[in-house]
Scaffold this motif. Structure first.
Motif, PDB file in Angstrom:
ATOM      1  N   THR A 211       0.830  -1.200   0.000  1.00 30.93           N
ATOM      2  CA  THR A 211       0.000   0.000   0.000  1.00 30.93           C
ATOM      3  C   THR A 211       0.865   1.251   0.000  1.00 30.93           C
ATOM      4  O   THR A 211       2.055   1.218   0.308  1.00 30.93           O
ATOM      5  CB  THR A 211      -0.939   0.026   1.217  1.00 30.93           C
TER       6      THR A 211
ATOM      7  N   HIS B 268      -1.615   5.405   3.049  1.00 28.68           N
ATOM      8  CA  HIS B 268      -2.664   5.091   4.022  1.00 28.68           C
ATOM      9  C   HIS B 268      -4.021   4.806   3.383  1.00 28.68           C
ATOM     10  O   HIS B 268      -5.005   5.482   3.625  1.00 28.68           O
ATOM     11  CB  HIS B 268      -2.799   6.230   5.041  1.00 28.68           C
ATOM     12  N   THR B 269      -4.077   3.789   2.556  1.00 28.75           N
ATOM     13  CA  THR B 269      -5.329   3.399   1.894  1.00 28.75           C
ATOM     14  C   THR B 269      -5.936   2.156   2.543  1.00 28.75           C
ATOM     15  O   THR B 269      -6.802   1.514   1.962  1.00 28.75           O
ATOM     16  CB  THR B 269      -5.070   3.121   0.405  1.00 28.75           C
ATOM     17  N   GLU B 270      -5.480   1.828   3.749  1.00 30.87           N
ATOM     18  CA  GLU B 270      -5.888   0.584   4.396  1.00 30.87           C
ATOM     19  C   GLU B 270      -7.392   0.497   4.637  1.00 30.87           C
ATOM     20  O   GLU B 270      -7.979  -0.582   4.607  1.00 30.87           O
ATOM     21  CB  GLU B 270      -5.147   0.413   5.730  1.00 30.87           C
ATOM     22  N   GLU B 271      -8.029   1.642   4.900  1.00 30.23           N
ATOM     23  CA  GLU B 271      -9.453   1.632   5.251  1.00 30.23           C
ATOM     24  C   GLU B 271     -10.306   0.991   4.159  1.00 30.23           C
ATOM     25  O   GLU B 271     -11.228   0.226   4.434  1.00 30.23           O
ATOM     26  CB  GLU B 271      -9.938   3.067   5.522  1.00 30.23           C
TER      27      GLU B 271
ATOM     28  N   LEU C 253      -9.374  -1.266   2.013  1.00 36.77           N
ATOM     29  CA  LEU C 253      -9.125  -2.708   1.993  1.00 36.77           C
ATOM     30  C   LEU C 253      -9.846  -3.408   3.136  1.00 36.77           C
ATOM     31  O   LEU C 253     -10.336  -4.535   2.980  1.00 36.77           O
ATOM     32  CB  LEU C 253      -7.627  -2.972   2.071  1.00 36.77           C
ATOM     33  N   LEU C 254      -9.919  -2.766   4.272  1.00 39.92           N
ATOM     34  CA  LEU C 254     -10.653  -3.352   5.397  1.00 39.92           C
ATOM     35  C   LEU C 254     -12.138  -3.445   5.070  1.00 39.92           C
ATOM     36  O   LEU C 254     -12.804  -4.429   5.404  1.00 39.92           O
ATOM     37  CB  LEU C 254     -10.416  -2.517   6.659  1.00 39.92           C
TER      38      LEU C 254
ATOM     39  N   LEU D 168      -0.820  -6.191   5.308  1.00 43.54           N
ATOM     40  CA  LEU D 168      -0.690  -4.908   4.618  1.00 43.54           C
ATOM     41  C   LEU D 168       0.739  -4.413   4.804  1.00 43.54           C
ATOM     42  O   LEU D 168       1.221  -4.304   5.937  1.00 43.54           O
ATOM     43  CB  LEU D 168      -1.679  -3.889   5.186  1.00 43.54           C
TER      44      LEU D 168
ATOM     45  N   SER E  79       3.549  -1.452   3.974  1.00 46.52           N
ATOM     46  CA  SER E  79       3.832  -0.102   3.518  1.00 46.52           C
ATOM     47  C   SER E  79       4.986  -0.115   2.519  1.00 46.52           C
ATOM     48  O   SER E  79       6.040  -0.715   2.773  1.00 46.52           O
ATOM     49  CB  SER E  79       4.190   0.789   4.708  1.00 46.52           C
TER      50      SER E  79
END
Length: 507
Positions: free
Chosen positions: A104, A107-110, A112-113, A121, A123
């Motif tokens: 990723t 900070h595009t984790e949201e 994916l969640l 994940l 970085s």
């Protein structure tokens, strides 16, 4: 040669400080790309097994390209997932691919969640921090084969679930051994990347660049809706080579971009994805008369393209461009409905392809793979896999293949079999229409035409009576400021079809 990293390594030795790629945020030299890819590869080798999929959750960028190469150093294959896609689509791709490792950025984790991802994940910046372990990378390379997967691009599936087209190192190497030299792409070129990195047109940009030591300029997606900004960028970067979707080229001419500025450094224009309207081709030829123009054809499943046609003459508005002849080391032929080979000029058959460039199939989808990748019915003696494209074509008197529509675009209306592309060809020949597309509205049993231009629907209908039988003339016309485009740069026919039920057209 058995690994595409050999292209990068060779060019990095020859041109270490030369810029290999740049986007609007940063530049990257061949040396930097090589070293950063090895850092990432070393990090990934600690957490993932060779042969596994690793997803890159980024927009196209220098970082995405670096992540691709790092994944390959780890002996894995990459899947680009564009963060702009709907969460449901991302969820489907993750489910089909089974990817348990994602790289990723920013900070595009949201997202994916929300898509239900529960794997690792990673970085991008953190992956760069590990020291390069040359010994481990060499162990991975020593165990690798040229038939190992390199990337997986997801296309639409007829069942509603996207299909992952899995392509090997060998297929890309086979194609790249011919592609740049055929079209005189060299280390002197600056390739203007238009295609998203999850679309196989970008494969030609990336690996042509790495093979010959060229430079790739990654053009932001937003520029393709602002022709003045796009043309400024092409001129500023002195781009020489365009390997673009037809819709991207047409956007410039449709919005009269060349009256603002001409990118005079451009000397190669290669296009694919759809039929190029002749009126738009003529405008490109008018403003860039010294450039070479090539019509490319081929679905994702055969690694980029299987035929090409060099444009060496003037075409009339009502003509369509041939898709040409097979690339070296690829066999392209036609089969009729009885699986007999079509050899008579003008006779239509399904276009089929065999050769090393064929994909490995659809990842984690044996059923769909068996339907499309089949034994050549003309060869009962030994295993010869072919890909049935679902495209119809014929050979002209010059021996060139000519596209004749999709099997699934062929409709039956008023008792007649009709190719929608034939209707579009006529509409696109009219001077007052910039772009046209036709769909068949099965709910109302009618042909609907969508277009950008100044004519009224009734006037178009009357004009079409000069060229087409009544059963081929659309019964409803929709005038739009622009035609919707898919992420891959093609006209979005599904969106147009949906519009038939919610918008009133004119007769």
């Amino acid at each position: 040669m058995r690994n595409v990293l050999e292209y990068l390594e060779h060019s990095a030795r020859e041109y270490p400080e030369k810029i290999v790629a740049e986007d609007i945020n940063r530049l990257c030299s061949y040396r930097e790309l090589l070293e950063n890819a090895k850092h990432i590869g070393t990090s990934l080798a600690k957490i993932e097994t060779p042969g596994k999929p690793i997803a890159v959750f980024m927009e196209k960028s220098v970082e995405a390209l670096t992540a691709f190469m790092g994944i390959v150093y780890a002996g894995c294959f990459y899947i680009l997932i564009n963060p702009e896609q709907p969460v449901f689509r991302i969820q489907q791709i993750l489910q089909v691919s089974g990817a348990e490792c994602i790289i990723t950025l920013n900070h595009t984790e949201e997202i994916l969640l929300k898509a239900g991802f529960t794997g690792a994940l990673n970085s991008y910046q953190e992956l760069l921090k590990n020291d390069i372990n040359e010994e481990r990378l060499q162990q991975i390379r020593d165990q690798a084969q040229d038939i190992d997967p390199l990337y997986c691009n997801f296309t639409s599936g007829s069942t509603g679930v996207p299909k992952g087209v899995l392509v090997s190192h060998r297929s890309v190497i086979d194609f790249m051994e011919y592609f740049p030299s055929l079209f005189s792409i060299s280390k002197e070129d600056i390739i203007g990347n238009q295609a998203p990195f999850d679309f196989d047109v970008s494969v030609k940009d990336i690996y042509s660049t790495l093979k010959v030591g060229a430079t790739m300029v990654i053009i932001p997606k937003k520029y393709f809706s602002i022709p003045m900004q796009l043309l400024d960028y092409l001129c500023e970067k002195k781009v020489t080579t365009l390997i673009w979707a037809v819709s991207a080229l047409c956007m410039i001419t449709q919005l009269k971009g060349f009256t603002y500025k001409v990118p005079e450094a451009v000397n190669k224009v290669l296009f694919s994805g759809e039929a190029m309207p002749i009126k738009h081709l003529k405008l490109w030829q008018k403003y860039l008369p010294e450039a070479s123009y090539v019509n490319l054809y081929g679905p994702t499943e055969i690694t980029c393209n299987c035929t090409y046609y060099r444009i060496t003459r003037e075409f009339e508005l009502e003509e369509s461009l041939p898709i040409g002849r097979a690339f070296p080391n690829e066999k392209v032929f036609l089969l009729d409905e009885e699986d007999r080979q079509v050899t008579t000029p003008g006779q239509i058959g399904e276009l089929c392809v065999s050769g090393t460039a064929l994909a490995l199939g659809y990842y984690n989808n044996a059923e769909q793979t068996r339907k499309a990748f089949v034994q050549n019915p003309l060869n009962p003696l030994f295993l010869e896999t072919i890909y049935r494209t679902g495209d119809l074509a014929y050979c002209n008197e010059d021996g060139d293949f000519c596209f004749a529509g999709r099997k699934d675009f062929q409709i039956k209306h008023m008792g007649h079999r009709i190719e929608l592309e034939e209707i579009e060809l006529i509409m696109n020949s009219y001077p007052d229409i910039q772009r046209a597309c036709c769909v068949f509205d099965t709910a109302k049993n009618r042909i609907a035409a969508f277009y950008v231009g100044g004519l009224e629907g009734k006037a178009i209908q009357q004009k079409m009576q000069e060229s087409l039988p009544i059963y081929m003339i659309p019964t409803v016309f929709y005038s739009l400021p622009e035609l919707p485009i898919t992420a891959n740069g093609k006209i979005d026919r599904k969106k147009l079809l949906a519009q038939c039920s919610v918008t009133s057209g004119k007769i």
